[in-house]
Design a protein around this motif. Structure first.
Motif, PDB file in Angstrom:
ATOM      1  N   GLN A 158       7.309  -4.043  -7.182  1.00 52.10           N
ATOM      2  CA  GLN A 158       7.009  -5.101  -6.334  1.00 52.10           C
ATOM      3  C   GLN A 158       6.412  -4.594  -4.910  1.00 52.10           C
ATOM      4  O   GLN A 158       5.369  -5.015  -4.525  1.00 52.10           O
ATOM      5  N   ALA A 159       6.831  -3.525  -4.502  1.00 52.64           N
ATOM      6  CA  ALA A 159       6.371  -2.735  -3.484  1.00 52.64           C
ATOM      7  C   ALA A 159       4.853  -2.170  -3.746  1.00 52.64           C
ATOM      8  O   ALA A 159       4.077  -2.327  -3.017  1.00 52.64           O
ATOM      9  N   GLN A 160       4.831  -1.713  -4.859  1.00 58.41           N
ATOM     10  CA  GLN A 160       3.433  -1.217  -5.387  1.00 58.41           C
ATOM     11  C   GLN A 160       2.387  -2.375  -5.578  1.00 58.41           C
ATOM     12  O   GLN A 160       1.217  -2.009  -4.961  1.00 58.41           O
ATOM     13  N   ALA A 161       2.714  -3.551  -5.910  1.00 58.24           N
ATOM     14  CA  ALA A 161       2.036  -4.567  -5.801  1.00 58.24           C
ATOM     15  C   ALA A 161       1.292  -4.918  -4.491  1.00 58.24           C
ATOM     16  O   ALA A 161       0.041  -5.227  -4.226  1.00 58.24           O
ATOM     17  N   LEU A 162       2.136  -5.315  -3.576  1.00 60.13           N
ATOM     18  CA  LEU A 162       1.908  -5.367  -2.324  1.00 60.13           C
ATOM     19  C   LEU A 162       1.214  -4.287  -1.732  1.00 60.13           C
ATOM     20  O   LEU A 162       0.018  -4.498  -0.911  1.00 60.13           O
ATOM     21  N   ALA A 163       1.458  -3.103  -1.767  1.00 61.40           N
ATOM     22  CA  ALA A 163       0.774  -2.057  -1.482  1.00 61.40           C
ATOM     23  C   ALA A 163      -0.701  -1.928  -1.892  1.00 61.40           C
ATOM     24  O   ALA A 163      -1.827  -1.630  -1.259  1.00 61.40           O
ATOM     25  N   LEU A 164      -0.730  -2.367  -3.109  1.00 63.43           N
ATOM     26  CA  LEU A 164      -2.371  -2.575  -3.697  1.00 63.43           C
ATOM     27  C   LEU A 164      -2.970  -3.563  -2.963  1.00 63.43           C
ATOM     28  O   LEU A 164      -4.227  -3.328  -2.589  1.00 63.43           O
ATOM     29  N   ALA A 165      -2.327  -4.884  -2.920  1.00 60.28           N
ATOM     30  CA  ALA A 165      -3.156  -5.645  -1.884  1.00 60.28           C
ATOM     31  C   ALA A 165      -3.516  -5.336  -0.736  1.00 60.28           C
ATOM     32  O   ALA A 165      -4.540  -5.609  -0.106  1.00 60.28           O
ATOM     33  N   MET A 166      -2.544  -4.498   0.086  1.00 55.63           N
ATOM     34  CA  MET A 166      -2.995  -3.879   1.299  1.00 55.63           C
ATOM     35  C   MET A 166      -4.098  -2.835   1.410  1.00 55.63           C
ATOM     36  O   MET A 166      -4.893  -2.937   2.207  1.00 55.63           O
ATOM     37  N   ALA A 167      -3.955  -2.014   0.286  1.00 56.32           N
ATOM     38  CA  ALA A 167      -4.977  -1.156   0.299  1.00 56.32           C
ATOM     39  C   ALA A 167      -6.352  -1.569  -0.186  1.00 56.32           C
ATOM     40  O   ALA A 167      -7.393  -1.027   0.418  1.00 56.32           O
TER      41      ALA A 167
END
Length: 106
Positions: A15-24
């Motif tokens: 879940q954190a990785q998915a949001l981090a990808l969106a931010m990246a």
């Protein structure tokens, strides 16, 4: 979904990785903030229309749908490639013993 201040922000690392990808993607200028907001909002609306009770427990599923949609729209991944990769991840996950890292065989 109700959370107390002591509850973790994310139930699972993905879940954190998915949001981090969106931010990246936004930080890299690949996706604008407006595009991300629109894609996530559209994913949530479609899920509601399909019967999602929107209790908060499916939020990160909507994040994944929004990411997949944007990646396809931006030409970052072909639909067939995305489907193949999702199948590979599912198969790897199902054969991986609990607590072990999931590895996709190439």
């Amino acid at each position: 979904m109700n959370r107390s201040n002591n509850d973790p922000q994310f139930q699972d690392p993905w879940q954190a990785q998915a949001l981090a990808l969106a931010m990246a993607l936004q930080d890299a200028g690949v996706v604008t903030t407006a595009e991300w907001s629109s894609a996530l909002g559209d994913a949530i609306k479609r899920a509601r229309a399909a019967g999602d009770p929107d209790k908060g427990d499916t939020y990160y599923d909507h994040v994944l749908v929004a990411l997949e949609t944007l990646m396809h729209q931006k030409g970052l991944v072909a639909g067939e490639e995305l489907s193949t990769r999702k199948l590979q991840w599912r198969e790897a996950y199902l054969r991986t013993p609990h607590g072990q890292p999931v590895i996709i065989e190439q």
